[in-house]
Each structure stands twice: as C-alpha cells, then as structure tokens.
Design a protein around this motif. Structure first.
Motif, PDB file in Angstrom:
ATOM      1  N   SER A  40      64.504  -3.355  -9.814  1.00 19.88           N
ATOM      2  CA  SER A  40      64.034  -2.100 -10.398  1.00 19.88           C
ATOM      3  C   SER A  40      65.178  -1.400 -11.120  1.00 19.88           C
ATOM      4  O   SER A  40      66.331  -1.486 -10.702  1.00 19.88           O
ATOM      5  CB  SER A  40      63.461  -1.174  -9.319  1.00 19.88           C
ATOM      6  N   GLY A  41      64.826  -0.685 -12.184  1.00 19.49           N
ATOM      7  CA  GLY A  41      65.827   0.054 -12.936  1.00 19.49           C
ATOM      8  C   GLY A  41      65.540   1.538 -12.942  1.00 19.49           C
ATOM      9  O   GLY A  41      64.492   2.001 -12.501  1.00 19.49           O
ATOM     10  N   ARG A  42      66.514   2.304 -13.469  1.00 17.84           N
ATOM     11  CA  ARG A  42      66.367   3.749 -13.573  1.00 17.84           C
ATOM     12  C   ARG A  42      66.755   4.182 -14.974  1.00 17.84           C
ATOM     13  O   ARG A  42      67.485   3.487 -15.695  1.00 17.84           O
ATOM     14  CB  ARG A  42      67.178   4.475 -12.510  1.00 17.84           C
ATOM     15  N   MET A  43      66.272   5.336 -15.355  1.00 14.17           N
ATOM     16  CA  MET A  43      66.571   5.905 -16.666  1.00 14.17           C
ATOM     17  C   MET A  43      66.950   7.361 -16.467  1.00 14.17           C
ATOM     18  O   MET A  43      66.162   8.157 -15.960  1.00 14.17           O
ATOM     19  CB  MET A  43      65.350   5.784 -17.574  1.00 14.17           C
ATOM     20  N   TYR A  93      60.817  -2.201 -21.299  1.00 13.03           N
ATOM     21  CA  TYR A  93      61.448  -2.570 -20.032  1.00 13.03           C
ATOM     22  C   TYR A  93      60.596  -2.055 -18.867  1.00 13.03           C
ATOM     23  O   TYR A  93      60.914  -1.027 -18.254  1.00 13.03           O
ATOM     24  CB  TYR A  93      62.862  -2.001 -19.949  1.00 13.03           C
ATOM     25  N   ILE A  96      61.722  -0.515 -15.324  1.00 11.25           N
ATOM     26  CA  ILE A  96      62.215   0.838 -15.087  1.00 11.25           C
ATOM     27  C   ILE A  96      61.201   1.572 -14.225  1.00 11.25           C
ATOM     28  O   ILE A  96      60.066   1.823 -14.644  1.00 11.25           O
ATOM     29  CB  ILE A  96      62.438   1.604 -16.411  1.00 11.25           C
ATOM     30  N   ILE A 283      70.685   3.788 -18.422  1.00 12.37           N
ATOM     31  CA  ILE A 283      69.372   3.145 -18.471  1.00 12.37           C
ATOM     32  C   ILE A 283      69.555   1.693 -18.064  1.00 12.37           C
ATOM     33  O   ILE A 283      70.478   1.019 -18.520  1.00 12.37           O
ATOM     34  CB  ILE A 283      68.757   3.199 -19.893  1.00 12.37           C
ATOM     35  N   GLY A 284      68.661   1.190 -17.216  1.00 15.32           N
ATOM     36  CA  GLY A 284      68.704  -0.203 -16.806  1.00 15.32           C
ATOM     37  C   GLY A 284      68.864  -0.356 -15.311  1.00 15.32           C
ATOM     38  O   GLY A 284      68.673   0.593 -14.547  1.00 15.32           O
ATOM     39  N   LYS A 285      69.208  -1.557 -14.886  1.00 11.91           N
ATOM     40  CA  LYS A 285      69.485  -1.815 -13.479  1.00 11.91           C
ATOM     41  C   LYS A 285      70.926  -1.407 -13.170  1.00 11.91           C
ATOM     42  O   LYS A 285      71.773  -1.337 -14.072  1.00 11.91           O
ATOM     43  CB  LYS A 285      69.275  -3.298 -13.164  1.00 11.91           C
ATOM     44  N   ASP A 289      73.568  -1.873 -17.351  1.00  9.35           N
ATOM     45  CA  ASP A 289      73.093  -0.790 -18.211  1.00  9.35           C
ATOM     46  C   ASP A 289      72.812  -1.277 -19.627  1.00  9.35           C
ATOM     47  O   ASP A 289      73.537  -2.112 -20.169  1.00  9.35           O
ATOM     48  CB  ASP A 289      74.114   0.345 -18.237  1.00  9.35           C
ATOM     49  N   GLN A 291      71.835   1.266 -22.053  1.00 15.61           N
ATOM     50  CA  GLN A 291      71.660   2.469 -22.859  1.00 15.61           C
ATOM     51  C   GLN A 291      72.308   2.354 -24.237  1.00 15.61           C
ATOM     52  O   GLN A 291      71.817   2.939 -25.208  1.00 15.61           O
ATOM     53  CB  GLN A 291      72.179   3.717 -22.139  1.00 15.61           C
TER      54      GLN A 291
END
Length: 302
Positions: A40-43, A93, A96, A283-285, A289, A291
């Motif tokens: 899982s990733g985050r932004m 993606y 995310i 942004i990304g895992k 990243d 971004q």
C-alpha cells in the motif's frame, strides 16, 4: 475475538480489540502496518504552509528534490489543485490507500487543510484520511477532523516534561501571542496530551513521532513511551534528529543507538521500525517515492 465481538490485534503481548473499519485503517496504512508498506502507498498533500510553533531542529524554507524529511516540499498546492492531483494519482496508482496532510507547516494551523479534507470527503471518500500535527490545536480541531473522516493522526511529542520541552522549542504561538521558554512548553504539552486523549477516546488511531535528540531528550524518551502507551496510542515512531537550525551541532544517534532505544521503549508501546521520514509531498510506497515524476508530468501538461 473481544467480548463485544470485534477482532483483536496482538500488540506488545496484549489483545487489543478493533472494529472492522479501524482494522482497515491499520492493515492498509503503510505507517501502521509493516506488511502494508510493501503493498500500500500514501499520498501527502502539501496544502499547509503555516506553522504555529518553532522547533529548534526544523527548517521549513529549504527545498531539495533529493532530501527526504518532514517540512520539505517542492511547492504548496491550493486545496482544489491537491484534490485534482489525487484523482490523477489514484487513476494511475490504485495501490495508494492513504491520503495524508503533513505540512510543510502544521496542518491544523491552516484553514486550507480543512477545505482539502472537505473536498476529499465529497470526491474521494474511500481512501484512509491521515494527518500529522504538533498537537497544539488538536483539541479544538478534533470535531472537524472527525467530521471529515480523519481516522489516523500523528502527533509529534518530544517531551512530557516542560523542563525538557523548553529546550526543544523556540516559541509557541497561542491566541495571538508568542510564548517562550517554560510557558511555551507547558502550553504545548497540555494541548498535546489533551488532544491525544480525546483522539484515542474517539477511536482515532494515534501514532506518536518523537525526535531523538542526544543531549536534550535522550534520557527522557522511555518516559514518553510509557506515557503514551498508558494513553492508548497505537504506535511510537522514533526519529533521529537531523542536525540543523539551533541543533546544527548535535550529533544524531547512530542506527544502533536508535534500535537500542526502541528496544527500551517496546515494553510500553508498539514500535514503528520502518519509517522513511517522508516529505510533505511524498507519493508512493515507503522508500519508493514517485512524487518527482508525478509533479514533473503535471507541470509538463500545464
């Protein structure tokens, strides 16, 4: 299963009950689950430039595309721009799972944070909503965060003793005044503890960030871990200080010293050991990243 029928999670030898939505906010959040960080990733949306305290280790006006630390971003976005970018990223993606606001200032000191959260609730209600704060305005902001479905909150808590806190903060802005010294540290700590208590009581998952500053709070970190563990926070993240600003001469702890401190804290609160010290536009895992390519692509289209 707990007595109320909820699944439980084993944390530091204790069975903790969580409802299904809380479990999702654990299992899909790369900071709250070491397993999730691989899938899982985050932004992070950099919509919050203003800050209401000055930490002696923090420089917010420096931007380097190769630097990964809180307070750094390539540009500040308006809420509408940020939400538009969310749509573009989620289309490309789908891994995310978390949309967070972590600066580059303090999110709760910026009305743009709440406008962004309002738009996200309307347009992208499914991703987990996450926010990082110094905690000064957390008690007063909690109702709005709940309204906008923020389920994960990180509070940077560097001391639970004002005598130590006053060595870490240059000033705190409170009700139109700049507080200094012990008064500033006492006000900040009071608000932080109140906000953490309120968040936990409202079933918000709380992560604590503590900056490990040798010679300043290193002898005190276990006390912080004990306190927040008693309060029911979910996890504790120890961050080695980056030597800059008033702490530019401080030698940061070694990886070995960090691990040893985490081991000392682990009997009291779950340790996050996989932090990548993210930028406020990450942004990304974690550790992967993306971004730079996203922002470059965005500007190429303008």
């Amino acid at each position: 299963m707990s007595d109320d029928g909820y699944p439980t999670v084993l944390i530091e030898g204790k069975e903790i009950p969580y409802d299904p939505e809380q479990l999702r906010k654990i299992n899909e959040h790369p900071c709250y689950s070491k397993e999730a960080c691989h899938k899982s990733g985050r932004m992070h949306l950099p919509v919050a430039p203003k800050c209401n305290i000055q930490c002696n280790y923090c420089v917010r006006d420096f931007d380097c595309v190769n630097e990964s630390r809180p307070g750094v971003c390539s540009e500040v976005l308006k809420p509408e721009e940020a939400v538009k970018l969310v749509g573009e990223v989620l289309d490309k993606y789908p891994y995310i799972k978390v949309i967070g606001i972590a600066g580059p200032g303090d999110p709760l000191a910026n009305e743009e944070t709440f406008e962004t959260l309002r738009l996200l609730k309307e347009e992208y209600p499914t991703p987990i909503k996450c926010l990082s704060t110094n905690g000064l305005l957390l008690p007063e902001s909690l109702d709005r965060l709940i309204e906008y479905d923020v389920g994960n909150i990180t509070v940077t808590l560097n001391a639970v003793d004002p005598a130590i806190g006053e060595k870490i903060y240059s000033f705190v802005e409170w009700e139109g005044k700049k507080l200094h010294g012990r008064e500033a540290a006492e006000k900040l700590l009071s608000q932080q503890l109140k906000g953490i208590e309120m968040a936990v009581a409202n079933k918000i998952l709380v992560k604590i960030n503590t900056v490990f500053i040798p010679g300043v709070n290193d002898h005190h970190i276990v006390d912080i871990a004990k306190k927040v563990g008693e309060m029911g926070v979910f996890t504790f993240n120890l961050i080695p200080v980056i030597p800059q600003y008033k702490f530019s001469d401080v030698t940061p702890p070694t990886p070995k010293e960090k691990r040893e401190m985490q081991d000392k804290c682990s009997p009291f609160v779950r340790q996050m050991r996989h932090c990548q010290r993210c930028r406020s536009d990450a942004i990304g895992k974690l550790g992967e990243d993306i971004q730079d390519c996203i922002y470059q692509s965005r500007h190429a289209e303008e």
